[in-house]
Design a protein around this motif. Structure first.
Motif, PDB file in Angstrom:
ATOM      1  N   THR A 287       0.799  -1.046  -0.058  1.00  0.00           N
ATOM      2  CA  THR A 287      -0.144   0.076   0.086  1.00  0.00           C
ATOM      3  C   THR A 287       0.893   1.060  -0.071  1.00  0.00           C
ATOM      4  O   THR A 287       0.527   2.331  -0.313  1.00  0.00           O
ATOM      5  CB  THR A 287      -1.038   0.098   1.110  1.00  0.00           C
ATOM      6  N   ASP A 303      -1.347  -1.354  -3.707  1.00  0.00           N
ATOM      7  CA  ASP A 303      -2.807  -1.735  -3.483  1.00  0.00           C
ATOM      8  C   ASP A 303      -2.807  -2.590  -2.186  1.00  0.00           C
ATOM      9  O   ASP A 303      -1.599  -3.220  -1.725  1.00  0.00           O
ATOM     10  CB  ASP A 303      -3.536  -2.171  -4.522  1.00  0.00           C
TER      11      ASP A 303
ATOM     12  N   ALA B 245      -8.072  -4.156  -7.992  1.00  0.00           N
ATOM     13  CA  ALA B 245      -7.193  -5.354  -7.604  1.00  0.00           C
ATOM     14  C   ALA B 245      -7.544  -6.198  -8.613  1.00  0.00           C
ATOM     15  O   ALA B 245      -6.320  -7.015  -9.150  1.00  0.00           O
ATOM     16  CB  ALA B 245      -7.877  -5.914  -6.270  1.00  0.00           C
TER      17      ALA B 245
END
Ligand SMILES: Cc1cc2nc3c(=O)[nH]c(=O)nc-3n(C[C@H](O)[C@H](O)[C@H](O)COP(=O)(O)OP(=O)(O)OC[C@H]3O[C@@H](n4cnc5c(N)ncnc54)[C@H](O)[C@@H]3O)c2cc1C
Lengths: 317, 263
Positions: A287, A303, B245
């Motif tokens: 992240t 992410d 994602a």
């Protein structure tokens, strides 16, 4: 007072790579001070070591034959006596586990300042400027100090010295006070054995503290299963007992060079990177876009691992 | 036997931050008990529970703000705490090894412990050298990067393992009194119980100034001056995959197939 004295590192009969790197660092520094580069090799088969260490840029090699393996008392006394004899401006010591076990004692005993774990160093002859990291590599700092100093250098930051030198090799007759040796090394043990050898894997799915809880480890295992890959980890995961020691990548774990290394929730601390930077392709899922792992990653996903990992597992199921 | 544990509240940094001068701007900083010290505290408390130690004392250099962090050690079982602070330390942006050593040595000299446990390093400035400096100064024996300690401490000897590189451990006997720098993983640090937290409020926390300790103010200057702080220049040419994602996962999937390593 313009010479540089660099102390080399060896263990169980082998010189460690940092011993050749410290020649490079020491030569650079000695060129800036206009002095000579002295190496010292302490304990063990010193004559054999000295021959190997005689690479380009070394002016003199001092061998101290007391002792077999590293003992911090012997190293402290020998280095201190070499300092008194040679009066160098700077003493360079590897920032290895053993380096950290005697460099501070040498500095303190000689009343010299110490800077540790430097990744860069230069001098104008008076002021030494050392570059070192803080906050686990998030920032770099420059630090100045005047006059003579002890400096420990990070491994793998300087290239290894090459070639053949024509250093004078001299035996240094250190006066080791046995009564002052308050610790005794009784032996060594290889840990981290067991059923899995992560250094053999083609693909490593490596998990770090970003996984948060032991209960989350299965999502990593599921991914590894789907990819036919092997699970490895950073240190905190092993410290917490969530995975066995033989899964740990890094300075105190295994060195791995898989085709693909997927670092999941791993910040990329220097001690971790030491174990995986030789991987062919490095992918980081983190992240934090500024995490130090990004410096060595080939591909990155900025992410949440809890979103990306299950999605990837699904791809292959 | 008396054990002294050096503890430090370390600064933690948010993912995104800014640098002001030679420091990270305050609003991006958090605080935490130094990870390594947590293991040192646990080791000391276990030695006490095993009847080897009679008293566990912690010492820290830090302002009043850090008391909450320091009380964590008391909540986990340390008996009392010493906190050193002084106007002269206010605004000092770097305490080098020599400066820390000159302060802590006076505390250790006054307390006269048999065993001093430090962390291998602090997570923020990572000098990794204070423990061994202290030992040399005080004529204690020492061992750096200890990941196992036998708890009998018979005959004035601490049998330790030092964690070397590459999965090798060194088995070493260290004469007491000694300073050991403790590595993570040596034990499993406990969480403080509610009862422990309550009790910690009543345990002594003694504040001392440099004057109290007889440390000259000039010692905190140290020999090392921090002259610059910056974000390291990234040498990377990392390809960042953007998107959801699912999208990024399929990019990675494709890479693995391209490399011929996916099933
Ligand atoms: C002498 C010595 C030897 C050591 N040997 C080793 C060694 O062999 N191996 C080793 O690994 N370490 C070693 N260390 C420890 C090392 O310094 C670091 O503390 C350690 O590597 C940090 O592990 P980490 O990256 O998993 O954790 P952290 O540094 O805490 O990083 C966690 C990362 O996860 C990310 N993250 C958090 N949540 C998420 C999420 N939801 N999704 C995605 N990302 C997320 C964060 O942004 C962060 O970058 C050693 C240290 C010392 C002093």
């Amino acid at each position: 007072m313009s010479d540089v004295l660099a102390i080399t590192d060896h263990r169980r009969g082998e010189l460690r790579d940092v011993s050749y790197e410290i020649i490079t660092a020491g030569r650079e520094l000695a060129d800036e001070t206009g002095g000579d580069l002295h190496l010292a090799v302490i304990s063990g088969t010193v004559d054999d070591f000295a021959e190997k260490l005689d690479r380009e840029g070394v002016d003199a090699i001092h061998t101290v034959s007391d002792g077999e393996e590293f003992n911090h008392g012997v190293y402290t006394q020998a280095t201190t006596q070499l300092y008194d004899e040679l009066a160098p401006q700077y003493v360079l010591i590897p920032n290895s586990v053993n380096g950290l076990d005697y460099a501070p004692a040498v500095a303190n005993g000689l009343d010299l300042p110490i800077v540790t774990d430097v990744v860069g160093v230069e001098t104008d002859g008076e002021t030494l400027t050392a570059t070192r990291e803080m906050y686990g590599g998030k920032v770099e700092t420059t630090n100045d100090l005047e006059g003579p100093a002890v400096v420990t250098i990070r491994s793998a930051e300087w290239p290894q010295a090459e070639g053949t030198g024509d250093a004078s090799i001299e035996s240094f007759d250190a006066d080791i006070d046995e009564d002052d040796l308050g610790s005794t090394v009784n032996g060594f043990e290889e840990v981290a054995g067991g059923d899995v050898d992560i250094s053999e894997a083609d693909v490593l799915v490596s998990v770090g503290r970003g996984i948060e809880e032991e209960d989350n480890i299965p999502i990593i295992e599921e991914l590894a299963d789907a990819l036919d890959a092997t699970v490895s980890s950073s240190r905190p995961i092993v410290d917490n007992g969530w995975l066995p020691k033989n899964r740990q990548v890094g300075q105190s774990g295994k060195v791995v060079t898989p085709d693909v290394y997927i670092a999941i929730g791993i910040s990329g601390a220097v001690q971790h990177v030491a174990g995986m930077k030789g991987s062919d392709t490095i992918v980081a899922i983190n992240t934090d876009p500024n995490a130090p792992i990004m410096d060595i990653a080939d591909y990155a996903i900025h992410d949440d691992l809890f979103d990306v990992v299950p999605a990837l597992t699904e791809e292959f199921q | 036997m008396k054990i002294l544990v050096t503890v430090k509240e370390v600064a933690t940094v948010e993912d995104e931050f800014e640098i002001e001068g030679t420091a990270i701007a305050d609003q991006y900083l958090g605080e935490d008990l130094n990870e390594w010290d947590d293991y040192a505290i646990e080791e000391a408390v276990q030695l006490q529970e095993n009847g080897v130690a009679d008293e566990v004392v912690t010492v820290t250099i830090g302002p009043e703000d850090c008391e909450q962090t320091i009380r964590q050690a008391l909540a986990k079982g340390a008996d009392r705490a010493i906190r050193v602070w002084d106007d002269a330390l206010e605004g000092v942006d770097l305490l080098d090894v020599g400066a820390k050593r000159s302060i802590l040595q006076e505390v250790i000299a006054a307390e006269d412990p048999d065993l001093v446990l430090t962390g291998v390093q602090s997570g923020d400035d990572s000098w990794g050298a204070t423990g061994v400096s202290l030992a040399e100064e005080l004529d204690y024996e020492w061992a750096a990067v200890v990941n196992h300690l036998e708890h009998d401490l018979d005959d004035g000897i601490a049998a330790v393992r030092r964690e070397l590189e590459g999965g090798v451990e060194e088995l070493t006997d260290v004469e007491l009194p000694a300073v050991l720098s403790i590595q993570t993983g040596i034990n499993e640090p406990r969480y403080a119980s509610l009862r422990g937290i309550r009790q910690a409020q009543r345990k002594p926390l003694d504040v001392q100034t440099l004057g109290d300790l007889g440390v000259d103010e000039s010692a905190v200057e140290g020999a090392v001056t921090l002259t610059d702080m910056y974000e390291p220049e990234s040498e990377s040419d990392v390809t960042v995959w953007e998107g959801s994602a699912d999208e990024t996962a399929s990019e990675l999937g494709e890479l693995l197939r391209d490399k011929g390593v996916a099933p």
